[in-house]
Each structure stands twice: as structure tokens, then as C-alpha cells.
Design an enzyme around this catalytic site. Structure first.
Site, mmCIF file in Angstrom:
data_model
loop_
_atom_site.group_PDB
_atom_site.id
_atom_site.type_symbol
_atom_site.label_atom_id
_atom_site.label_comp_id
_atom_site.label_asym_id
_atom_site.label_seq_id
_atom_site.Cartn_x
_atom_site.Cartn_y
_atom_site.Cartn_z
ATOM 1 N N HIS A 23 0.859 -1.197 0.000
ATOM 2 C CA HIS A 23 0.000 0.000 0.000
ATOM 3 C C HIS A 23 0.892 1.243 0.000
ATOM 4 C CE1 HIS A 23 -3.883 -2.101 1.682
ATOM 5 N NE2 HIS A 23 -3.722 -2.286 0.384
ATOM 6 N N GLU A 81 -8.199 -5.056 -6.676
ATOM 7 C CA GLU A 81 -7.008 -4.285 -6.286
ATOM 8 C C GLU A 81 -5.822 -4.719 -7.150
ATOM 9 O OE1 GLU A 81 -6.439 -4.066 -2.059
ATOM 10 O OE2 GLU A 81 -4.831 -2.591 -2.253
ATOM 11 N N HIS A 146 -11.819 -6.565 1.781
ATOM 12 C CA HIS A 146 -11.865 -5.264 2.395
ATOM 13 C C HIS A 146 -12.249 -4.163 1.421
ATOM 14 C CE1 HIS A 146 -7.642 -3.877 1.041
ATOM 15 N NE2 HIS A 146 -7.912 -4.987 0.393
ATOM 16 N N ASP A 165 -8.628 -11.552 0.174
ATOM 17 C CA ASP A 165 -7.683 -11.048 1.185
ATOM 18 C C ASP A 165 -7.966 -11.575 2.594
ATOM 19 O OD1 ASP A 165 -5.836 -9.457 -0.248
ATOM 20 O OD2 ASP A 165 -7.312 -7.869 -0.454
HETATM 21 FE FE1 FEO Z 1 -6.882 -5.962 -1.245
HETATM 22 FE FE2 FEO Z 1 -4.355 -8.038 -1.635
HETATM 23 O O1 FEO Z 1 -5.539 -6.775 -2.236
#
Ligand code: FEO
Length: 399
Positions: A23, A81, A146, A165
Site C-alpha cells: 500500500h 485491487e 476489504h 484477502d
Molecule cells: Fe486488497 Fe491483496 O488486495
């Protein structure tokens, strides 16, 4: 690398041993990670998720050494993502006829990241399934676990839950299965992942875990999007998620502080002495926020029943490392925890009050009005710090 998980399911992801941040720079990944993708061959050929974009070439070369692009029927995107969808554009370029199965929100996130105008989306929701030769894949939406787009998939014959995840960990492990990893590191990384990524959605976790428990005896392995595949410890990780999502804490108080000339550090140690005087069984940890990784601090706070946060007053506020931590705690929404602020000052005692305000906004139950010490704490003030620690732990123990 390909690892056979069952007769019909293979892992085709990428282990990223060198990953040290995630992130952006927000989350530390001291033990690397993996991007888990899967290939199911059972009448239809199905890919579940891909890998982060820098590993696209390696992912495709590995995949197409086993199967021709035109043989791939379906690509399931559990979550858009980029760490899981990064190789999707190149994969789709080569598998023009493949349909992409995802949630309605999955279409939005994939279209948001990629030029997906001509992708063949097939929107699915909970209860929908794909019939294979010997079994079926059922979809389980997991909204906000998430991301809004997240879903899981359950392969009923092989009894495999692909959990996205949820149940993940940032951990590189060469042999993939949970019993091949260092258990202490696995336990820590699982909690760190939950505390830093999943915890804001605890209510959603609790209700999804209830659903998963209804089929728990029909799950042989859990394949998350990162880290090890749960087999020997699958029931343990389900139980941990159940506990973690319900006002979790251990017998621990964490004191986090930053200090300019050592005064607030002196206060932290005196407060700890007071806590231990009252309860010698409790674990007390003192952490300097300016020299400790913030993801690890968050994990320690997640474990704690009480958190005492200190900073000297600077410019009517607090030092940067404490301000950043409190901002992060606001978003993580831990519940069932107690908090208090403290700090030294020269002419405007403000930090302890502002810390209390921030902790309250972050959902902590505040004990007391905070504690201040003038310039460098003298013996009387250190005694006050000790008393402050005693009152803090007594308040928690009375509840
Ligand atoms: Fe929420 Fe591993 O991507």
C-alpha cells in the site's frame, strides 16, 4: 512455479521474497509476501486472480507453459485491487474469448484501473455458481472485506475456499502450506494483516465468519490471496478471525510515546512502573513511535486492552509520529479499548489534551483527563506518573 493443491487445482501465483512495503509505504512487509493465483482444470479451465503488474511476464510465461491461452474459458476476479489484477490486461489480451467473472463492484474497480471497454464481464452474486465436470464453484460476496468488490469462491468437490484477502498474510513461504511456515511468524503476520487491513470492517468480518462456520466442515483448504494456504491450521485461523472481530484484546497495555529531550520518555517509564505495581501479570510494552515501524505499533495496539499515548507539546500540538499514529487509529476503528494521553510541556500544556481528543475520536474509552509534566519531570511529577499508571490499570480492571 506451479504447485498442485488438489487433483484439479494448482497455485500459479508469485512469491515476492523482496517485498518490504505494501500500500505504497503504509504497511511494512518484513517477511515478504505472495500474490496467490490459481488454475482450476475440471472440464472448464478457470483462472482465479492474477499477480501484481511487475510480475506479469513471469506469470504469463509460467501459465502458458501449462495451458494454451485459447484453452482458458473463465477468469475469476475475486477483488480488483492491482496486487491481484495487475496481470489481467495482458492475460485478457491473450485470452480474447475468456469471460471475466466478478461482482458488480468488481466491474467498477477493474474499469477504474484498466481500459476494460471490451472485456467480457459476467457479473455474479452470492449463490451463483459455475458447473464444472465433477463439481461446481459457488460465489460468496464479501462486500467490504476489504473492498466493495470483494467476493470469495467455493469449490464444492475439492472443498476449497478461495477467500481473497480474508485470512491472508504478507509472508513468503516456499512450500505454501501453513505447516511448512515458521508458526510464530505466521501467527504474527496473520494478526498484523488483520489489524492493519481488515479490522475497520470487523462487523462485516463477524457476519461473514458466521457464514463460513456453517460450511466449515466442508472446507479442506483455504486459499487466500496472500501468504500461506491454510490446511492444518484452517480451523484455528477461522476461530482467530471470530475472536479478532469481536472487541479483541489480550492482557497487555501498550505505552506509545515520542520525545524531544527525554522528558516524555521518563514519564512513559514511570507510568509503566505504576501499572506493574498494581498488576504484575500484565504485559506492558513501551514503544518509541519515532523509531518503530507504525504497522508493528498498530499490531501491538490491536493486542492491547489499554493504550497510553504520549508526546511533548510542540506548536500547541504533538510530534508528527504520534499525530500520524492517531490519524491511522481513527481509520482502523478498534473497539473495546481504553486510552489516555500524556506529555511534557514548557509553556502551553496541550499535547495530552489533544491526544485524549484524538483517541476518543478513534473509539477508545478515555480514562482520566490526561497527564502533563513541566519541562523535565521532577520526583513529585514522576510519582504522579506512577499514580496515573495505577489509576489507568485500576479503571480497566474494575470493568
Ligand atoms: Fe486488497 Fe491483496 O488486495
Amino acid at each position: 512455479m506451479t504447485i498442485k493443491l488438489t487433483d484439479k487445482v494448482s497455485w500459479i501465483g508469485k512469491i515476492d521474497w523482496a517485498l518490504d512495503n505494501f500500500h505504497g509505504e503504509q504497511l511494512s512487509t518484513d517477511n515478504g509476501s505472495s500474490y496467490n493465483a490459481y488454475l482450476i482444470r475440471d472440464g472448464k479451465n478457470i483462472i482465479i486472480d492474477t499477480v501484481y503488474a511487475p510480475f506479469t511476464r513471469e506469470f504469463l510465461d509460467n501459465l502458458f507453459s501449462q495451458i494454451k491461452p485459447e484453452e482458458i474459458d473463465i477468469i475469476i476476479s475475486l477483488h480488483g485491487e492491482p496486487d491481484h489484477s495487475g496481470a489481467l490486461p495482458e492475460l485478457i489480451k491473450q485470452c480474447r474469448d475468456a469471460e471475466i467473472y466478478c461482482t458488480a463492484n468488481g466491474v467498477k474497480s477493474l474499469q477504474g484501473y484498466y481500459d476494460a471497454g471490451d472485456w467480457k464481464f459476467n457479473i455474479v452474486k452470492s449463490g451463483d455458481s459455475i458447473k464444472l465436470d465433477s463439481q461446481k464453484i459457488e460465489f460468496i460476496e464479501a462486500n467490504m472485506l476489504h473492498w466493495p468488490d470483494t467476493m470469495m469462491a467455493y469449490l464444492d468437490g475439492d472443498k476449497v475456499l478461495f477467500s481473497s484477502d480474508v485470512f491472508g498474510q504478507h509472508l513468503a513461504a516456499s512450500r505454501l502450506f501453513d505447516n511448512s511456515a515458521d508458526k510464530a511468524i505466521l501467527d504474527y503476520e496473520s494478526m498484523k494483516y488483520y489489524a492493519n487491513i481488515i479490522s475497520p470492517f470487523a462487523k462485516k468480518v463477524a457476519s461473514k465468519i458466521k457464514e463460513i462456520k456453517e460450511i466449515q466442515d466442508k472446507i479442506n483448504i483455504i486459499c487466500p490471496a496472500h501468504g500461506v494456504i491454510w490446511k492444518e491450521y484452517k480451523d484455528e485461523i477461522i476461530e482467530k478471525y471470530s475472536k479478532w472481530s469481536d472487541k479483541y484484546s489480550e492482557n497487555q497495555i501498550t505505552i506509545v510515546y515520542d520525545s524531544m529531550y527525554g522528558s516524555t520518555a521518563m514519564m512513559a517509564e514511570a507510568i509503566a512502573d505504576g501499572i506493574i505495581d498494581i498488576n504484575s501479570d500484565i504485559t506492558v510494552k513501551i514503544i518509541n513511535s519515532s523509531s518503530t515501524d507504525s504497522s508493528d505499533i498498530v499490531t501491538e495496539i490491536f493486542k492491547s486492552s489499554g493504550v497510553i499515548v504520549g508526546s511533548p507539546t510542540i506548536n500547541k500540538g504533538m510530534l508528527n509520529s504520534i499525530a500520524a499514529l492517531l490519524e491511522e487509529l481513527k481509520g482502523l476503528k478498534f473497539s473495546g479499548k481504553h486510552g489516555a494521553g500524556f506529555g511534557s510541556y514548557g509553556w502551553a500544556p496541550m499535547a495530552h489534551k489533544k491526544i485524549n481528543e484524538s483517541l476518543e475520536k478513534a473509539g477508545f474509552e478515555i480514562i482520566g483527563k490526561g497527564l502533563k509534566a513541566y519541562w523535565k519531570p521532577d520526583n513529585d511529577e514522576l510519582s504522579e506518573c506512577k499514580e496515573f499508571g495505577k489509576e489507568f490499570i485500576n479503571s480497566i480492571m474494575e470493568q
